[in-house]
Scaffold this active site. Structure first.
Site, short mmCIF file in Angstrom:
data_model
loop_
_atom_site.label_atom_id
_atom_site.label_comp_id
_atom_site.label_asym_id
_atom_site.label_seq_id
_atom_site.Cartn_x
_atom_site.Cartn_y
_atom_site.Cartn_z
N CYS A 128 0.85 -1.19 0.00
CA CYS A 128 0.00 0.00 0.00
C CYS A 128 0.89 1.25 0.00
O CYS A 128 1.99 1.24 0.55
CB CYS A 128 -0.91 0.01 1.23
SG CYS A 128 -2.07 1.41 1.24
N ASP A 162 0.47 3.81 1.66
CA ASP A 162 0.47 4.39 3.01
C ASP A 162 1.89 4.63 3.52
O ASP A 162 2.72 3.70 3.52
CB ASP A 162 -0.28 3.43 3.96
CG ASP A 162 -0.62 4.08 5.29
OD1 ASP A 162 0.31 4.57 5.96
OD2 ASP A 162 -1.81 4.08 5.67
N ARG A 174 3.10 4.80 6.30
CA ARG A 174 3.50 4.09 7.51
C ARG A 174 3.94 2.65 7.25
O ARG A 174 4.26 1.92 8.18
CB ARG A 174 2.34 4.11 8.52
CG ARG A 174 1.94 5.51 8.95
CD ARG A 174 0.59 5.51 9.62
NE ARG A 174 -0.47 5.08 8.71
CZ ARG A 174 -1.75 4.95 9.06
NH1 ARG A 174 -2.12 5.21 10.30
NH2 ARG A 174 -2.65 4.58 8.16
N HIS A 212 -2.30 -3.90 5.04
CA HIS A 212 -2.13 -3.51 6.45
C HIS A 212 -3.49 -3.22 7.07
O HIS A 212 -4.39 -2.70 6.40
CB HIS A 212 -1.21 -2.30 6.57
CG HIS A 212 -1.76 -1.04 5.96
ND1 HIS A 212 -2.32 -0.04 6.70
CD2 HIS A 212 -1.86 -0.64 4.67
CE1 HIS A 212 -2.73 0.92 5.90
NE2 HIS A 212 -2.46 0.59 4.65
N CYS A 243 -6.40 -0.02 6.80
CA CYS A 243 -6.08 0.60 5.50
C CYS A 243 -7.17 1.59 5.07
O CYS A 243 -8.35 1.23 4.98
CB CYS A 243 -5.91 -0.49 4.46
SG CYS A 243 -5.45 0.14 2.82
CO CO Z 1 -3.48 1.29 3.01
#
Ligand code: CO
Length: 210
Positions: free
Chosen positions: A42, A44, A46, A98, A101
């Site tokens: 992803c 993302d 993090r 994750h 999400c």
């Molecule tokens: Co995500």
């Protein structure tokens, strides 16, 4: 100092440290890329592939998009996949989702987000296939996290449905496909699904002339 200037300064410090540890670090990588893994994760911020797996530059070939999707008409994903499988000859492909999400959460709502609706449609389809496993769960968080697991599984199966992966399975009995989920809560990854090379699929998706 501007925030982006700090990045450039940090970069200088990082490059210096790398050279101190290993004077050949850059010259070795400059002419050779031989990663064993393709990571589909992803976007993302993090969930950085190298950092959470303790790997170095040169070890993982990476593709990231919203909610780690393997969309069979996505030219970007397919180009990365073909290069990784046919040229780099990776041994493993990891789809890593994750919990919590944002892409998964957004796809479970009825809200219109503009252009991104078209991307989220792919996730809504996964939700629809697995409604019976998700809707009876008691909390929103559990529903989201169940769809995170099932989405990773579905994306691994999407990899197996590509002629790129099926041809590699036939030619060199690899790559091994892995579905992983990362927890933002404790930083740990768990394996939720895997497909070894030449696992049988629904025959509808198996090409017989590769
Ligand atoms: Co995500």
């Amino acid at each position: 100092m501007k925030t982006y200037e700090k990045l450039l300064l940090e970069n200088k410090a990082w490059a210096g440290e790398k050279l101190m540890d290993d004077p050949e670090f850059f010259s070795r990588l400059e002419h050779l890329q031989t990663p064993e893994f393709l990571w589909i994760g992803c976007s993302d911020s993090r969930v950085p592939a190298n950092e959470i797996t303790g790997t170095q530059p040169g070890e993982i070939f990476v593709h990231r998009n919203i909610a780690n999707m393997v969309v069979h008409t996505d030219l970007n994903l397919l180009s990365v996949l073909q290069y990784a499988v046919e040229v780099l000859q990776v041994k493993h492909i990891i789809v890593c989702g994750h919990y919590g999400c944002g892409g998964i959460k957004a796809a479970m709502t009825q809200h219109s987000f503009g252009i991104i609706n078209k991307w989220l449609r792919n996730i809504k389809d996964v939700y629809r296939y697995h409604r019976h496993e998700i809707d009876h769960l008691p909390t929103e968080e559990e529903k989201v996290n169940k769809l995170v697991d099932l989405n990773v599984q579905e994306q691994v199966m999407n990899l197996a449905k590509t002629s790129i992966v099926q041809k590699a399975w036939k030619d060199r009995n690899a790559p091994h496909l892995h579905g992983w989920v990362y927890s933002l809560h404790d930083g740990l990854i768990k394996s939720v699904f895997e497909m070894e090379a030449n696992t049988h699929l629904d025959p509808l998706y198996e090409f017989d002339n590769l």
